[in-house]
Write a protein that holds these residues in place. Structure first.
Motif, mmCIF file in Angstrom:
data_model
loop_
_atom_site.group_PDB
_atom_site.id
_atom_site.type_symbol
_atom_site.label_atom_id
_atom_site.label_comp_id
_atom_site.label_asym_id
_atom_site.label_seq_id
_atom_site.Cartn_x
_atom_site.Cartn_y
_atom_site.Cartn_z
ATOM 1 N N LYS A 72 -9.402 5.376 7.530
ATOM 2 C CA LYS A 72 -9.993 4.747 6.206
ATOM 3 C C LYS A 72 -9.836 3.457 5.665
ATOM 4 C CE LYS A 72 -9.585 9.044 3.582
ATOM 5 N NZ LYS A 72 -9.327 9.649 2.354
ATOM 6 N N ASP A 73 -8.909 2.801 6.127
ATOM 7 C CA ASP A 73 -8.607 1.277 5.785
ATOM 8 C C ASP A 73 -7.797 0.483 7.026
ATOM 9 O OD1 ASP A 73 -7.310 -0.852 4.949
ATOM 10 O OD2 ASP A 73 -6.804 -0.144 3.312
ATOM 11 N N LYS B 239 0.630 -1.140 -0.170
ATOM 12 C CA LYS B 239 -0.086 0.222 0.091
ATOM 13 C C LYS B 239 0.805 1.243 -0.033
ATOM 14 C CE LYS B 239 -4.018 -2.135 2.321
ATOM 15 N NZ LYS B 239 -5.010 -1.780 1.281
ATOM 16 N N THR C 1 -3.231 0.584 -3.520
ATOM 17 C CA THR C 1 -2.804 -0.757 -3.310
ATOM 18 C C THR C 1 -2.041 -1.222 -4.694
ATOM 19 O OG1 THR C 1 -4.638 -1.612 -1.900
ATOM 20 C CG2 THR C 1 -3.390 -3.369 -3.090
ATOM 21 N N THR D 236 3.264 -0.879 3.862
ATOM 22 C CA THR D 236 2.678 0.327 3.715
ATOM 23 C C THR D 236 3.914 1.459 3.833
ATOM 24 O OG1 THR D 236 0.452 -0.341 4.329
ATOM 25 C CG2 THR D 236 0.966 1.879 4.167
ATOM 26 N N LYS E 168 -6.915 -2.401 7.425
ATOM 27 C CA LYS E 168 -5.676 -3.032 7.337
ATOM 28 C C LYS E 168 -4.276 -2.462 7.295
ATOM 29 C CE LYS E 168 -8.531 -6.185 4.688
ATOM 30 N NZ LYS E 168 -8.416 -6.529 3.364
#
Length: 193
Positions: A169-170, A30, A89, A127, A172
């Motif tokens: 927001k995410d 990410k 992603t 990320t 993960k």
């Protein structure tokens, strides 16, 4: 006949809403970044374009500052900048930012005449934070006071602001590595540290 201005805005907005990558994310990582504009910068849409150094993949990210078809929700909005935190992603590998695209309020698109390279690396399962890319407007057109002649992006570290927004927001997104690229090494007037 469909008016050109509406057609251009619809197409650009549709591109802005398209998903960055598809289903299987096992070999992907990410990328998080802030994309925004200094208030008073006279463009509707700002777009950064990415590609892998081997040419196998490409991607983009867009922020819509204003305009009647813009659907971007602002994640930050203050006296110095308005914008959104973007999450992509992307397949693992060596990537680069190679061009930009700016759409003004008259539906005129500005792009650099020559491509450039701002490299970064995406690692599977990780990320990275590429920084805050704030568009700042250039001078007005010499023929009048209404048409901007372009913009450049000031790139900096706003990770304290952007990473918590991305994590909301995410779910993960866990640990994030700050990996702000050396934009000065690209030798392009469109990015400054």
């Amino acid at each position: 006949m469909f008016p050109r201005a509406i057609f251009a805005a619809v197409i650009f907005t549709a591109l802005a809403a398209a998903p960055a990558c598809a289903a299987d994310d096992a070999d992907k990582g990410k990328v998080v970044l802030g994309l925004g504009a200094q208030p008073g910068t006279e463009f509707n849409l700002y777009q950064l374009k990415f590609r892998t150094r081997d040419g196998k993949h490409n991607d983009y990210i867009t922020y819509g500052q204003h305009g009647f078809l813009v659907t971007d929700r602002r994640d930050f909005d203050d006296a110095g900048e308005n914008g959104a935190v973007k999450i992509l992603t992307m397949p693992a590998g060596d990537w680069e930012i190679y061009t930009i695209s700016l759409l003004d309020i008259y539906n005129i698109t500005f792009t650099p005449k020559a491509e450039f390279s701002i490299p970064f690396t995406v690692k599977a399962g990780e990320t990275i934070y590429l920084g805050d890319f704030k568009a700042v407007g250039g001078p007005k057109n010499y023929t009048d006071d209404y048409h901007p002649t372009g913009a450049y992006f000031v790139v900096g570290d706003r990770s304290a602001r952007d990473i918590p927004i991305a994590q909301k927001k995410d779910a993960k997104i866990g640990a994030v590595t700050v990996a702000i690229p050396d934009v000065a090494a690209a030798h392009t007037p469109f990015f400054v540290p």
